[in-house]
Design a protein around this motif. Sequence first.
Motif, PDB file in Angstrom:
ATOM      1  N   ASP A 354       0.827  -1.211   0.000  1.00 12.34           N
ATOM      2  CA  ASP A 354       0.000   0.000   0.000  1.00 12.34           C
ATOM      3  C   ASP A 354       0.860   1.259   0.000  1.00 12.34           C
ATOM      4  O   ASP A 354       0.523   2.257  -0.646  1.00 12.34           O
ATOM      5  N   ALA A 355       1.977   1.211   0.725  1.00 15.58           N
ATOM      6  CA  ALA A 355       2.896   2.359   0.720  1.00 15.58           C
ATOM      7  C   ALA A 355       3.424   2.602  -0.686  1.00 15.58           C
ATOM      8  O   ALA A 355       3.556   3.742  -1.139  1.00 15.58           O
ATOM      9  N   GLN A 356       3.713   1.519  -1.405  1.00 16.31           N
ATOM     10  CA  GLN A 356       4.184   1.652  -2.783  1.00 16.31           C
ATOM     11  C   GLN A 356       3.086   2.191  -3.689  1.00 16.31           C
ATOM     12  O   GLN A 356       3.354   2.975  -4.610  1.00 16.31           O
ATOM     13  N   ARG A 357       1.839   1.806  -3.432  1.00 11.91           N
ATOM     14  CA  ARG A 357       0.727   2.341  -4.227  1.00 11.91           C
ATOM     15  C   ARG A 357       0.581   3.855  -4.021  1.00 11.91           C
ATOM     16  O   ARG A 357       0.322   4.589  -4.977  1.00 11.91           O
ATOM     17  N   ILE A 358       0.744   4.297  -2.788  1.00 14.14           N
ATOM     18  CA  ILE A 358       0.687   5.740  -2.516  1.00 14.14           C
ATOM     19  C   ILE A 358       1.829   6.442  -3.231  1.00 14.14           C
ATOM     20  O   ILE A 358       1.649   7.500  -3.857  1.00 14.14           O
ATOM     21  N   SER A 359       3.015   5.866  -3.152  1.00 11.17           N
ATOM     22  CA  SER A 359       4.178   6.438  -3.840  1.00 11.17           C
ATOM     23  C   SER A 359       3.924   6.542  -5.336  1.00 11.17           C
ATOM     24  O   SER A 359       4.185   7.575  -5.961  1.00 11.17           O
ATOM     25  N   ASP A 360       3.401   5.465  -5.925  1.00 13.77           N
ATOM     26  CA  ASP A 360       3.123   5.460  -7.364  1.00 13.77           C
ATOM     27  C   ASP A 360       2.091   6.528  -7.730  1.00 13.77           C
ATOM     28  O   ASP A 360       2.230   7.211  -8.753  1.00 13.77           O
ATOM     29  N   ARG A 361       1.069   6.661  -6.881  1.00 17.74           N
ATOM     30  CA  ARG A 361       0.013   7.660  -7.163  1.00 17.74           C
ATOM     31  C   ARG A 361       0.570   9.075  -7.085  1.00 17.74           C
ATOM     32  O   ARG A 361       0.258   9.924  -7.930  1.00 17.74           O
ATOM     33  N   VAL A 362       1.397   9.326  -6.087  1.00 19.55           N
ATOM     34  CA  VAL A 362       1.982  10.660  -5.931  1.00 19.55           C
ATOM     35  C   VAL A 362       2.926  10.970  -7.083  1.00 19.55           C
ATOM     36  O   VAL A 362       2.865  12.046  -7.687  1.00 19.55           O
ATOM     37  N   LEU A 363       3.793  10.022  -7.403  1.00 21.76           N
ATOM     38  CA  LEU A 363       4.759  10.256  -8.475  1.00 21.76           C
ATOM     39  C   LEU A 363       4.070  10.411  -9.832  1.00 21.76           C
ATOM     40  O   LEU A 363       4.509  11.195 -10.670  1.00 21.76           O
ATOM     41  N   LYS A 364       2.983   9.688 -10.036  1.00 19.17           N
ATOM     42  CA  LYS A 364       2.236   9.814 -11.290  1.00 19.17           C
ATOM     43  C   LYS A 364       1.680  11.222 -11.452  1.00 19.17           C
ATOM     44  O   LYS A 364       1.645  11.772 -12.547  1.00 19.17           O
ATOM     45  N   ALA A 365       1.268  11.790 -10.309  1.00 16.19           N
ATOM     46  CA  ALA A 365       0.658  13.123 -10.349  1.00 16.19           C
ATOM     47  C   ALA A 365       1.689  14.244 -10.482  1.00 16.19           C
ATOM     48  O   ALA A 365       1.455  15.242 -11.146  1.00 16.19           O
ATOM     49  N   ILE A 366       2.853  14.067  -9.858  1.00 18.48           N
ATOM     50  CA  ILE A 366       3.801  15.185  -9.809  1.00 18.48           C
ATOM     51  C   ILE A 366       5.068  14.963 -10.618  1.00 18.48           C
ATOM     52  O   ILE A 366       5.879  15.880 -10.753  1.00 18.48           O
ATOM     53  N   LEU A 367       5.241  13.738 -11.154  1.00 25.96           N
ATOM     54  CA  LEU A 367       6.450  13.469 -11.912  1.00 25.96           C
ATOM     55  C   LEU A 367       6.304  13.975 -13.349  1.00 25.96           C
ATOM     56  O   LEU A 367       6.510  13.245 -14.299  1.00 25.96           O
ATOM     57  N   THR A 368       5.949  15.234 -13.467  1.00 29.82           N
ATOM     58  CA  THR A 368       5.874  15.901 -14.757  1.00 29.82           C
ATOM     59  C   THR A 368       7.155  16.714 -14.897  1.00 29.82           C
ATOM     60  O   THR A 368       7.500  17.444 -13.969  1.00 29.82           O
ATOM     61  N   PRO A 369       7.885  16.581 -15.977  1.00 31.87           N
ATOM     62  CA  PRO A 369       9.142  17.306 -16.117  1.00 31.87           C
ATOM     63  C   PRO A 369       8.983  18.785 -15.796  1.00 31.87           C
ATOM     64  O   PRO A 369       8.080  19.444 -16.286  1.00 31.87           O
ATOM     65  N   VAL A 370       9.840  19.266 -14.921  1.00 30.33           N
ATOM     66  CA  VAL A 370       9.795  20.676 -14.543  1.00 30.33           C
ATOM     67  C   VAL A 370      10.167  21.544 -15.720  1.00 30.33           C
ATOM     68  O   VAL A 370       9.722  22.677 -15.868  1.00 30.33           O
ATOM     69  N   CYS A 371      11.054  21.034 -16.585  1.00 30.53           N
ATOM     70  CA  CYS A 371      11.530  21.819 -17.708  1.00 30.53           C
ATOM     71  C   CYS A 371      10.932  21.323 -18.999  1.00 30.53           C
ATOM     72  O   CYS A 371      10.667  20.146 -19.139  1.00 30.53           O
TER      73      CYS A 371
END
Length: 371
Positions: A354-371
């Motif tokens: 479940d911790a990994q699922r939360i990590s995946d959900r967060v990274l999916k939402a914010i892992l958009t290239p800053v540049c």
Amino acid sequence: MEARMAENLDRTSKIPLNIAVTGGSGNGKSSFVNAFRGIDDNDDHAAPTGVRETTIEVKEYPHPNYPNVIFSDLPGIGTTKFPASKYLKLVGFKKFDLFIIISVDRFTENDAKLAKEIKKMGKKFYFVRSRVDIDLQSEQRKKDFSEQKTLAKMREDCVKSECLKLIHVFLVSNHHIHLYDFSLLQDTIERDLPDHMKDALLLASPSIFPDIIEKKKKFFQRQIWGLTALSGVVAAVPLPGLSIGVDLALVVGAVTHYVVGFGLDIPSLRRTADRTGISYDELKAVLQSQLAAQEITKELVTKVILQLSSRAALLVAEEVSTFIPIVGIPLSMAFSAATTYKLLKLFLDVLAEDAQRISDRVLKAILTPVC
């Protein structure tokens, strides 16, 4: 007996670790403190932030789940009240276990002097260059922009001073800690700490990183053996109901530690929601364990155990075996140890997932290239 169980589980969370965060005024020290603690800058318990120097005295900020780990937000070095020559003495350097020196562009001669004095004291220090994401956004407008080359230049520009040439600079974004060197910084500090402090830092580290989740899982796995042995000892006492009662209390205590350690308790999930902009309900929706985002009680754990028919059968067998002459107690001890181990291993596995699922959900939402 329950006091002994609590001591076994709480030992690491009582080891004090005091991390000093310092640097020039207005360099993002407070935001860094908030980021490591998993708290949004607008949280009621956040270190105050602003474009001007907001720290005028040493201010301690305990980790919300592990108050034994304290982040001390220090005033900027070189200010009128805290001149470089008297800085360490004025802030009370002896109580700190390590120092993180933060800059927003390049490190100064004052930073170099501070590092030199910290080294004399036999303590570790780390240079952190903050607001990397903001500067990259500005640089990307330039022709032939290269993120890799720009990051390399940032590191080089940070250490123009000759006495800083050999240091390693960690590049971080206080608001996007999954980017750049935040994970490397955590890993480096953990490696440098004395053995008895490593786990304290690990438990307080953000569970957004998959490697941190795996390290926490291994830490909890090591605890299972001690708890299993304790369960077997209790089963040797031929009092009806004692072993099952203690086993249940033991499992409740351990599961509570797993939930909090992985950031799956309700307060931690709400802080994650505030910090990432993902709603609490969205985060909760990805959870699959009945134990996450819940208050861990004996009733809840019993309900979950009863849904696991094989484990429930072992509990019954354990209680019945205490009445069997001669071999009853050894059988009860074996059943108790086996049941405790299997339950704790199962619950740890599902909560780590479940911790990994939360990590995946967060990274999916914010892992958009800053540049």
